[in-house]
Design a protein around this motif. Structure first.
Motif, short mmCIF file in Angstrom:
data_model
loop_
_atom_site.label_atom_id
_atom_site.label_comp_id
_atom_site.label_asym_id
_atom_site.label_seq_id
_atom_site.Cartn_x
_atom_site.Cartn_y
_atom_site.Cartn_z
N TYR A 63 -8.98 -9.61 0.87
CA TYR A 63 -8.48 -8.39 1.52
C TYR A 63 -9.56 -7.32 1.53
CZ TYR A 63 -3.68 -10.04 0.98
OH TYR A 63 -2.52 -10.76 1.05
N ARG A 64 -9.45 -6.41 2.51
CA ARG A 64 -10.24 -5.18 2.45
C ARG A 64 -9.70 -4.38 1.28
NH1 ARG A 64 -9.38 -3.20 8.26
NH2 ARG A 64 -10.56 -4.75 9.38
N ASP A 72 -3.41 5.14 -5.54
CA ASP A 72 -3.69 3.80 -6.02
C ASP A 72 -4.57 3.05 -5.02
OD1 ASP A 72 -2.11 4.11 -8.30
OD2 ASP A 72 -0.29 3.43 -7.28
N PRO A 73 -5.31 2.06 -5.51
CA PRO A 73 -6.10 1.23 -4.59
C PRO A 73 -5.21 0.60 -3.52
CG PRO A 73 -6.68 0.78 -6.86
CD PRO A 73 -5.47 1.67 -6.89
N VAL A 74 -5.78 0.41 -2.32
CA VAL A 74 -5.05 -0.14 -1.19
C VAL A 74 -5.74 -1.40 -0.71
CG1 VAL A 74 -4.29 0.31 1.18
CG2 VAL A 74 -4.28 2.16 -0.50
N LEU A 75 -4.93 -2.42 -0.39
CA LEU A 75 -5.44 -3.67 0.17
C LEU A 75 -4.99 -3.76 1.62
CD1 LEU A 75 -4.51 -6.14 -2.70
CD2 LEU A 75 -6.48 -4.64 -2.52
N ASP A 76 -5.93 -4.08 2.53
CA ASP A 76 -5.62 -4.23 3.94
C ASP A 76 -5.97 -5.63 4.39
OD1 ASP A 76 -4.78 -1.53 4.59
OD2 ASP A 76 -6.87 -0.94 4.35
N ASN A 77 -5.17 -6.17 5.29
CA ASN A 77 -5.45 -7.49 5.85
C ASN A 77 -6.75 -7.48 6.64
OD1 ASN A 77 -3.10 -8.74 4.92
ND2 ASN A 77 -1.93 -8.04 6.68
N ILE A 78 -7.43 -8.60 6.64
CA ILE A 78 -8.60 -8.82 7.49
C ILE A 78 -8.07 -9.56 8.71
CG2 ILE A 78 -10.86 -9.90 7.68
CD1 ILE A 78 -10.93 -9.82 4.55
#
Length: 113
Positions: A63-64, A72-78
């Motif tokens: 994830y990005r 909080d840290p964020v995860l994004d789809n590639i």
């Protein structure tokens, strides 16, 4: 998977850091954080699912990764195939370098005995 917020589920520093991902179908998958690394001037995170079929297959989620100052840290789809290839190649190179370092470390230990 939509944008995922990272939840730190570790209690002591020596324990593995884990993340709970909420999938599109609403199910949750607990993952171990393998590493956070840079590729193509962005940060990414590699996650290994725990207690699932994916874990048995050695599947790793990429994830990005971003860490806003106020949250909080964020995860994004590639979503772009080209970006995914760059990230997957960078992760593979990281693994190869890590395995090489471990081999060298073991050889040095054997030489010391």
């Amino acid at each position: 998977m939509e944008n995922n917020h990272m939840e730190n589920n570790h209690e002591e520093p020596q324990e593995e850091m884990t993340v709970t991902l909420t999938m599109d179908d609403g199910s949750e998958v607990e993952c171990v954080v393998l590493t956070i690394f840079e590729a193509g001037e962005r940060d990414y995170i590699a996650l290994l699912p725990m207690d699932s079929a994916e874990a048995e297959e050695g599947e790793v989620y990429l994830y990005r990764y971003s860490e806003p100052e106020d949250g909080d840290p964020v995860l994004d789809n590639i979503v772009d195939d080209e970006e995914y290839e760059i990230v997957a190649d960078a992760f593979d190179e990281l693994l190869d370098a890590q395995e090489y370092d471990e081999l060298i470390g073991e050889d040095e230990l054997e030489d010391m005995e």
